[in-house]
Write an enzyme that holds these catalytic residues in place. Sequence first.
Site, mmCIF file in Angstrom:
data_model
loop_
_atom_site.group_PDB
_atom_site.id
_atom_site.type_symbol
_atom_site.label_atom_id
_atom_site.label_comp_id
_atom_site.label_asym_id
_atom_site.label_seq_id
_atom_site.Cartn_x
_atom_site.Cartn_y
_atom_site.Cartn_z
ATOM 1 N N ASN A 10 0.870 -1.175 0.000
ATOM 2 C CA ASN A 10 0.000 0.000 0.000
ATOM 3 C C ASN A 10 0.908 1.225 0.000
ATOM 4 O O ASN A 10 1.445 1.607 1.036
ATOM 5 C CB ASN A 10 -0.902 -0.026 1.247
ATOM 6 C CG ASN A 10 -1.715 1.246 1.381
ATOM 7 O OD1 ASN A 10 -1.843 2.015 0.423
ATOM 8 N ND2 ASN A 10 -2.270 1.475 2.566
ATOM 9 N N LYS A 12 0.156 4.306 -0.504
ATOM 10 C CA LYS A 12 -0.439 5.558 -0.028
ATOM 11 C C LYS A 12 -0.072 6.689 -1.012
ATOM 12 O O LYS A 12 -0.028 6.448 -2.208
ATOM 13 C CB LYS A 12 -0.003 5.854 1.407
ATOM 14 C CG LYS A 12 -0.214 4.628 2.309
ATOM 15 C CD LYS A 12 0.013 4.884 3.770
ATOM 16 C CE LYS A 12 -0.204 3.590 4.550
ATOM 17 N NZ LYS A 12 -0.148 3.796 5.993
ATOM 18 N N HIS A 96 -9.561 1.656 4.472
ATOM 19 C CA HIS A 96 -8.305 1.853 5.206
ATOM 20 C C HIS A 96 -8.540 2.842 6.352
ATOM 21 O O HIS A 96 -9.309 3.792 6.214
ATOM 22 C CB HIS A 96 -7.215 2.368 4.266
ATOM 23 C CG HIS A 96 -5.872 2.356 4.904
ATOM 24 N ND1 HIS A 96 -5.457 3.363 5.752
ATOM 25 C CD2 HIS A 96 -4.876 1.452 4.865
ATOM 26 C CE1 HIS A 96 -4.244 3.060 6.190
ATOM 27 N NE2 HIS A 96 -3.871 1.912 5.677
ATOM 28 N N GLU A 98 -6.913 5.253 7.420
ATOM 29 C CA GLU A 98 -6.682 6.662 7.074
ATOM 30 C C GLU A 98 -7.904 7.256 6.379
ATOM 31 O O GLU A 98 -8.247 8.416 6.584
ATOM 32 C CB GLU A 98 -5.421 6.784 6.191
ATOM 33 C CG GLU A 98 -4.166 6.583 7.032
ATOM 34 C CD GLU A 98 -2.985 5.983 6.287
ATOM 35 O OE1 GLU A 98 -2.944 6.045 5.043
ATOM 36 O OE2 GLU A 98 -2.094 5.435 6.963
ATOM 37 N N GLU A 168 -5.719 -4.169 10.639
ATOM 38 C CA GLU A 168 -4.665 -3.178 10.840
ATOM 39 C C GLU A 168 -4.957 -2.370 12.092
ATOM 40 O O GLU A 168 -5.713 -1.392 12.040
ATOM 41 C CB GLU A 168 -4.593 -2.231 9.641
ATOM 42 C CG GLU A 168 -4.277 -2.921 8.336
ATOM 43 C CD GLU A 168 -3.663 -1.953 7.344
ATOM 44 O OE1 GLU A 168 -2.533 -2.207 6.915
ATOM 45 O OE2 GLU A 168 -4.292 -0.939 7.028
ATOM 46 N N GLY A 174 2.307 2.777 10.718
ATOM 47 C CA GLY A 174 3.271 3.853 10.524
ATOM 48 C C GLY A 174 3.958 4.287 11.806
ATOM 49 O O GLY A 174 4.632 5.313 11.840
ATOM 50 N N SER A 213 3.112 -1.650 10.427
ATOM 51 C CA SER A 213 4.563 -1.746 10.618
ATOM 52 C C SER A 213 5.134 -3.140 10.348
ATOM 53 O O SER A 213 6.018 -3.606 11.067
ATOM 54 C CB SER A 213 4.948 -1.266 12.023
ATOM 55 O OG SER A 213 4.558 0.098 12.194
HETATM 56 P P1 PGA Z 1 2.668 0.659 7.669
HETATM 57 O O1 PGA Z 1 1.252 0.899 6.944
HETATM 58 O O2 PGA Z 1 3.200 -0.652 7.147
HETATM 59 O O3 PGA Z 1 3.511 1.831 7.214
HETATM 60 O O4 PGA Z 1 2.424 0.642 9.116
HETATM 61 C C1 PGA Z 1 0.343 -0.163 6.781
HETATM 62 C C2 PGA Z 1 -0.936 0.338 6.184
HETATM 63 O O5 PGA Z 1 -1.397 1.431 6.598
HETATM 64 O O6 PGA Z 1 -1.519 -0.319 5.297
#
Ligand code: PGA
Length: 251
Positions: A10, A12, A96, A98, A168, A174, A213
């Site tokens: 992903n 982003k 997601h 976000e 998640e 992140g 992460s």
């Molecule tokens: P990350 O993001 O691996 O940077 O924690 C995962 C995601 O939001 O899909």
Amino acid sequence: MPRTPFLTANWKMHKTVAEAQRFAAAFLPLVKDATAVEIAIAPPFTALSRMAEALAGSNVSLAAQNVNPEPQGAYTGEVSALMLAEVGCRYGIVGHSERRALYREDDALIARKALALLERGIRPIVCVGETLEQREAGATFEVIGAQLSGSLDGLPGERAPEIVIAYEPVWAIGTGRTATPEIAQEVHAFVRGRLAERFGAAAQAMRIQYGGSVKPENVDDLMARPDIDGALVGGASLDPEAFARIARFRA
Ligand code: PGA
């Protein structure tokens, strides 16, 4: 029932078209013999078309990060499932955290997005996850259960094997703070139980990805757990060598 492990990048809002093409050139040779897993990359919309060309004939498929549930119309800035199908998307991420947090997407909208994808032959990756406050309040299973029932509402049961769930935990995205394999497995087992209530035996064929992460250093332990069928990877998927190592996990 054996489930093919599924690793999704992903990206982003990262990578221009030129950067995406450079990634593909470096990444594809590193995973060309990784045939026992499924790999997908979700670049920004602007790079989808050129990435489809770059990935053609490879063992890596294309995914979208979002979709509008309407078939067409006056929705400035939005992209339909038909448009994503036309450029070759096989998967589409919906819900997601976000998007849930920053763009106020709710479960009903996410369910409509997932259905719009399925109707165009694109497999939805439906994301769920609790915040730190919800976890500390002991509400994790309640939150995940509600997100699952709302986000899967109205999806046809016979399409269940095409639906992917991504767990998640928001506190792990992140932040460098990964859920321990024990915590992740506990939630994944709960998710599979709910999928079994909703879809019956087909739940055994559904992939549940862990996200938050995921890195080369922790992927092996996560993938060793029985209900962790893959990963949705943000930060570490931006680097071809790191994502290739994740896709070549050793469980
Ligand atoms: P990350 O993001 O691996 O940077 O924690 C995962 C995601 O939001 O899909």
